[in-house]
Design an enzyme around this catalytic site. Structure first.
Site, PDB file in Angstrom:
ATOM      1  N   ARG A  63      37.541  28.747  47.168  1.00 57.00           N
ATOM      2  CA  ARG A  63      36.605  29.055  46.055  1.00 57.00           C
ATOM      3  C   ARG A  63      36.556  27.855  44.997  1.00 57.00           C
ATOM      4  O   ARG A  63      35.567  27.734  44.531  1.00 57.00           O
ATOM      5  CB  ARG A  63      37.341  30.247  45.365  1.00 57.00           C
ATOM      6  CG  ARG A  63      36.510  30.550  44.085  1.00 57.00           C
ATOM      7  CD  ARG A  63      36.417  31.992  43.592  1.00 57.00           C
ATOM      8  NE  ARG A  63      36.058  32.842  44.739  1.00 57.00           N
ATOM      9  CZ  ARG A  63      36.411  34.261  45.050  1.00 57.00           C
ATOM     10  NH1 ARG A  63      37.198  34.790  44.284  1.00 57.00           N
ATOM     11  NH2 ARG A  63      35.766  34.645  45.829  1.00 57.00           N
ATOM     12  N   TYR A  64      37.758  27.430  44.554  1.00 64.15           N
ATOM     13  CA  TYR A  64      37.756  26.339  43.443  1.00 64.15           C
ATOM     14  C   TYR A  64      37.869  25.169  44.198  1.00 64.15           C
ATOM     15  O   TYR A  64      38.240  24.948  45.233  1.00 64.15           O
ATOM     16  CB  TYR A  64      38.976  26.548  42.787  1.00 64.15           C
ATOM     17  CG  TYR A  64      38.790  27.935  41.904  1.00 64.15           C
ATOM     18  CD1 TYR A  64      38.177  27.818  40.577  1.00 64.15           C
ATOM     19  CD2 TYR A  64      39.799  28.857  42.062  1.00 64.15           C
ATOM     20  CE1 TYR A  64      37.926  29.156  40.107  1.00 64.15           C
ATOM     21  CE2 TYR A  64      39.616  30.081  41.274  1.00 64.15           C
ATOM     22  CZ  TYR A  64      38.970  30.119  40.240  1.00 64.15           C
ATOM     23  OH  TYR A  64      38.883  31.389  39.483  1.00 64.15           O
TER      24      TYR A  64
ATOM     25  N   ARG B  73      42.130  23.826  45.089  1.00 61.69           N
ATOM     26  CA  ARG B  73      43.061  24.729  45.315  1.00 61.69           C
ATOM     27  C   ARG B  73      42.468  26.021  46.264  1.00 61.69           C
ATOM     28  O   ARG B  73      41.345  26.341  46.058  1.00 61.69           O
ATOM     29  CB  ARG B  73      43.612  25.418  44.193  1.00 61.69           C
ATOM     30  CG  ARG B  73      42.900  26.102  43.130  1.00 61.69           C
ATOM     31  CD  ARG B  73      43.525  26.130  41.715  1.00 61.69           C
ATOM     32  NE  ARG B  73      42.878  26.685  40.794  1.00 61.69           N
ATOM     33  CZ  ARG B  73      41.955  26.531  40.110  1.00 61.69           C
ATOM     34  NH1 ARG B  73      41.137  25.330  40.317  1.00 61.69           N
ATOM     35  NH2 ARG B  73      41.298  27.385  39.174  1.00 61.69           N
TER      36      ARG B  73
ATOM     37  N   CYS C  17      52.746  45.251  51.931  1.00 63.12           N
ATOM     38  CA  CYS C  17      53.681  45.018  50.859  1.00 63.12           C
ATOM     39  C   CYS C  17      54.474  46.280  50.957  1.00 63.12           C
ATOM     40  O   CYS C  17      54.570  47.201  51.747  1.00 63.12           O
ATOM     41  CB  CYS C  17      52.620  45.369  49.769  1.00 63.12           C
ATOM     42  SG  CYS C  17      51.311  44.302  49.188  1.00 63.12           S
TER      43      CYS C  17
ATOM     44  N   CYS D  96      50.275  49.078  45.420  1.00 70.39           N
ATOM     45  CA  CYS D  96      49.536  49.374  44.261  1.00 70.39           C
ATOM     46  C   CYS D  96      48.291  50.389  44.249  1.00 70.39           C
ATOM     47  O   CYS D  96      47.639  49.858  45.141  1.00 70.39           O
ATOM     48  CB  CYS D  96      49.281  48.254  43.421  1.00 70.39           C
ATOM     49  SG  CYS D  96      50.703  46.979  43.207  1.00 70.39           S
TER      50      CYS D  96
ATOM     51  N   CYS E 148      45.296  48.260  43.665  1.00 74.00           N
ATOM     52  CA  CYS E 148      45.259  46.902  44.235  1.00 74.00           C
ATOM     53  C   CYS E 148      43.667  46.629  44.485  1.00 74.00           C
ATOM     54  O   CYS E 148      42.829  47.342  44.713  1.00 74.00           O
ATOM     55  CB  CYS E 148      45.645  47.120  45.595  1.00 74.00           C
ATOM     56  SG  CYS E 148      45.518  45.628  46.764  1.00 74.00           S
TER      57      CYS E 148
ATOM     58  N   ARG F 163      42.775  44.606  46.719  1.00 74.27           N
ATOM     59  CA  ARG F 163      42.510  44.303  48.310  1.00 74.27           C
ATOM     60  C   ARG F 163      42.945  45.838  48.918  1.00 74.27           C
ATOM     61  O   ARG F 163      43.351  45.782  50.004  1.00 74.27           O
ATOM     62  CB  ARG F 163      43.262  43.266  48.898  1.00 74.27           C
ATOM     63  CG  ARG F 163      42.953  42.056  48.151  1.00 74.27           C
ATOM     64  CD  ARG F 163      43.523  40.728  48.629  1.00 74.27           C
ATOM     65  NE  ARG F 163      43.075  39.510  48.075  1.00 74.27           N
ATOM     66  CZ  ARG F 163      44.305  38.854  47.389  1.00 74.27           C
ATOM     67  NH1 ARG F 163      45.479  39.216  47.508  1.00 74.27           N
ATOM     68  NH2 ARG F 163      43.824  38.049  46.311  1.00 74.27           N
TER      69      ARG F 163
ATOM     70  N   ASP G  74      39.508  45.008  38.502  1.00 74.88           N
ATOM     71  CA  ASP G  74      38.268  44.836  39.544  1.00 74.88           C
ATOM     72  C   ASP G  74      37.400  45.932  39.911  1.00 74.88           C
ATOM     73  O   ASP G  74      37.745  47.139  39.856  1.00 74.88           O
ATOM     74  CB  ASP G  74      38.707  44.159  40.804  1.00 74.88           C
ATOM     75  CG  ASP G  74      39.101  42.662  40.615  1.00 74.88           C
ATOM     76  OD1 ASP G  74      38.694  42.046  39.588  1.00 74.88           O
ATOM     77  OD2 ASP G  74      40.355  42.179  41.348  1.00 74.88           O
TER      78      ASP G  74
ATOM     79  N   ASP H  79      37.737  38.818  36.883  1.00 77.20           N
ATOM     80  CA  ASP H  79      37.181  37.836  38.198  1.00 77.20           C
ATOM     81  C   ASP H  79      35.922  38.207  38.606  1.00 77.20           C
ATOM     82  O   ASP H  79      35.633  39.431  38.581  1.00 77.20           O
ATOM     83  CB  ASP H  79      38.279  38.414  39.142  1.00 77.20           C
ATOM     84  CG  ASP H  79      38.828  37.176  39.992  1.00 77.20           C
ATOM     85  OD1 ASP H  79      38.151  36.260  40.194  1.00 77.20           O
ATOM     86  OD2 ASP H  79      39.996  37.328  40.552  1.00 77.20           O
TER      87      ASP H  79
ATOM     88  N   LYS I  38      37.810  33.333  38.029  1.00 73.01           N
ATOM     89  CA  LYS I  38      38.109  34.203  37.037  1.00 73.01           C
ATOM     90  C   LYS I  38      37.293  33.552  35.592  1.00 73.01           C
ATOM     91  O   LYS I  38      37.280  32.269  35.452  1.00 73.01           O
ATOM     92  CB  LYS I  38      39.690  33.887  36.767  1.00 73.01           C
ATOM     93  CG  LYS I  38      40.454  34.586  37.995  1.00 73.01           C
ATOM     94  CD  LYS I  38      41.810  34.072  37.965  1.00 73.01           C
ATOM     95  CE  LYS I  38      42.468  34.671  39.220  1.00 73.01           C
ATOM     96  NZ  LYS I  38      42.207  33.781  40.527  1.00 73.01           N
TER      97      LYS I  38
HETATM   98  C1  LIG Z   1      43.000  33.423  41.392  1.00 77.41           C
HETATM   99  C2  LIG Z   1      42.839  32.512  42.390  1.00 77.41           C
HETATM  100  C3  LIG Z   1      42.961  31.308  42.384  1.00 77.41           C
HETATM  101  C4  LIG Z   1      43.988  30.514  41.556  1.00 77.41           C
HETATM  102  O1  LIG Z   1      43.301  30.381  40.133  1.00 77.41           O
HETATM  103  P1  LIG Z   1      44.176  29.777  38.992  1.00 77.41           P
HETATM  104  O2  LIG Z   1      43.170  30.221  37.715  1.00 77.41           O
HETATM  105  O3  LIG Z   1      44.455  28.499  39.359  1.00 77.41           O
HETATM  106  O4  LIG Z   1      45.303  30.570  38.833  1.00 77.41           O
HETATM  107  C5  LIG Z   1      42.410  30.647  43.360  1.00 77.41           C
HETATM  108  N1  LIG Z   1      41.846  30.972  44.507  1.00 77.41           N
HETATM  109  C6  LIG Z   1      41.489  32.117  44.388  1.00 77.41           C
HETATM  110  C7  LIG Z   1      40.411  32.801  45.355  1.00 77.41           C
HETATM  111  C8  LIG Z   1      41.556  32.940  43.240  1.00 77.41           C
HETATM  112  O5  LIG Z   1      41.275  34.195  43.258  1.00 77.41           O
END
Ligand SMILES: *Cc1c(COP(=O)(O)O)cnc(C)c1O
Length: 452
Positions: free
Chosen positions: A122-123, A126, A135, A139, A142, A144, A303, A340, A347
């Protein structure tokens, strides 16, 4: 003997094992004896539901799996269970069958942003890597919820291998976040293998693990596990405490083992109606966390996943809690409150407003006490406008150290690469495109007519 210890003995006796702390503190024993149905819960706690309640609850469990470790079960105060924060997080509620219009199976579009099974990219730099579908405790809140426990399993080495391949082929990925399910449900050897494979990828700078085991299965944090984590540093571990009651001696010991091994610890909490939607509870929680060397990282707005309506609070509650923390307590004890974004926007941090006004060269701010002050901006700032022409810039950036994979989003606006950002579904822009196309067609047919 503390009341928790007494309850542990009772549960052990009812499970039918000779009391032995050795069994109790073996994480495999805990997983094997996890409570997975309503009837067993009743047998072990002495709580009794009516026939109708039981039928309804069974229906909920058919939709969303139930699993509570004997350890986490022992934290429930059975005498006043219905309002107990541990009970509410672990035991199904009939309210889970209420589905709201705004609810989704996959509200964060994790599947849509998934290039290969298990990966959510997504980002820019990362990825999220779902390495387990299971798990120790499911939870009730959750995100998911509909997916975990479906096939209570750890993905095969093959599936994991494909995820690793994806990461290897994407040099922009510098941070891999292992999630699930719970990654610590993997065996030590599988985890060691996975971490080794990921660490062999040259562009991976850090690994992160999201786990709730320090809360629900603290015995999972063994010397052996800690040795593995230490071997693959830097690994950041984020855990998930929601209520101060969850920080027991046993879970504090697990945190100590991780911190002593040099693993940086963070915590992600979810704001939950009837559990921790109270500034005093959250403040107590964050204070206990920092005492145990855990940095509060995120506080999540609940969520829009199915079956969570009864846990949701208005956003104002989160802002009120953050207002009660900033300035009132240590800066590093304050988590970032985030929503989110439904649809997969990632986020989004939400805060009380501290910037009251702004004029040329002056900002007006307020502090946590309500004191209003001004900050005068400099009259003589040598503007260092950043057009990303780093070669010509006098600042000493060593270009070798700078990772740059192009501007994304709002940064494009700040760097002059774009003057506006337009959603792809914008109708006005779509109309413009259609005008342009018509015009091109008209011109083409004119040309054709001329040539003929
Ligand atoms: C939360 C999340 C991350 C990590 O986000 P950070 O703000 O760097 O902690 C990475 N990918 C996805 C899909 C997420 O939901």
């Amino acid at each position: 003997m503390t009341s928790v210890e007494k309850r542990q003995r009772t549960i052990l006796k009812r499970i039918g094992s000779e009391f032995s702390m050795e069994k109790w503190s073996d994480w495999r024993w805990q997983v094997k004896h996890a409570i997975r149905d309503v009837q067993t819960f009743e047998e072990l706690t002495g709580v009794e539901f009516s026939e109708m309640e039981r039928r309804k609850l069974d229906e909920v469990v058919d939709h969303f799996p139930l699993s509570i470790t004997p350890y986490y079960l022992s934290l429930i105060d059975v005498k006043d269970y219905s309002r107990d924060p541990v009970f509410q997080q672990a035991f199904p509620s009939m309210a889970e069958l209420n589905i709201d219009k705004a609810d989704h199976v996959d509200p964060l579009s994790e599947d849509k942003d998934s290039p290969t099974p298990g990966i959510t990219h997504r980002y820019p730099d990362r990825v999220l890597f779902h390495v387990s579908n299971t798990c120790a405790m499911y939870c009730r809140h959750c995100t998911r919820k509909r997916k975990v426990g479906d096939v209570d399993s750890i993905p095969s080495r093959d599936v994991l291998q494909r995820g690793i391949e994806y990461i290897r082929r994407h040099p922009e990925v510098r941070d891999v976040l292992l999630s699930g399910g719970d990654p610590f449900m993997m065996s030590d050897s599988r985890l060691d293998w996975l971490l080794t494979e990921l660490k062999r990828i040259p562009h991976i700078e850090v690994l992160r693990i999201g786990t709730r085991t320090p809360v629900v299965l603290p015995y999972r944090i063994t010397d052996k596990l800690v040795t593995i984590l230490r071997k693959h540093q830097p690994i950041w571990v984020n855990t998930h405490f929601n209520h101060p009651r969850e920080l027991t001696n046993t879970s504090r010991r697990a945190l100590r083992m991780l911190a002593d091994a040099g693993v940086p610890l963070g915590n992600q909490s979810v704001l939950l109606a009837g559990i921790n939607d109270c500034q005093r509870i959250v403040k107590r929680l964050v204070h206990k966390l920092v005492q145990n060397r855990v940095r509060p990282y995120y506080l999540y707005q609940c969520d829009l996943s199915e079956g969570l309506t009864h846990f949701r609070t208005p956003v104002s509650k989160g802002i009120e809690i953050v207002e009660s923390l900033i300035g009132h307590t240590s800066g590093f004890a304050v988590p970032t409150y985030v929503i989110d974004a439904p649809g997969g926007g990632g986020k989004i941090p939400v805060m009380p407003n501290y910037l009251i006004s702004w004029s040329t060269n002056k900002v007006v701010l307020r502090n946590y006490e309500g004191v209003i002050c001004t900050y005068k901006e400099p009259d003589t700032y040598e503007p260092n406008f950043c057009d990303r022409n780093c070669e010509a810039c006098h600042l000493q950036l060593n270009l070798e150290d700078a990772d740059e994979f192009g501007n994304v989003g709002v940064l494009k606006l700040l760097s002059d690469e774009a003057a506006s950002l337009t959603p792809s579904c914008n109708r006005r822009i779509a109309r413009r495109r259609s005008y342009k196309k018509k015009e091109q067609l008209r011109k083409a047919s004119e040309e054709k007519a001329k040539r003929a």
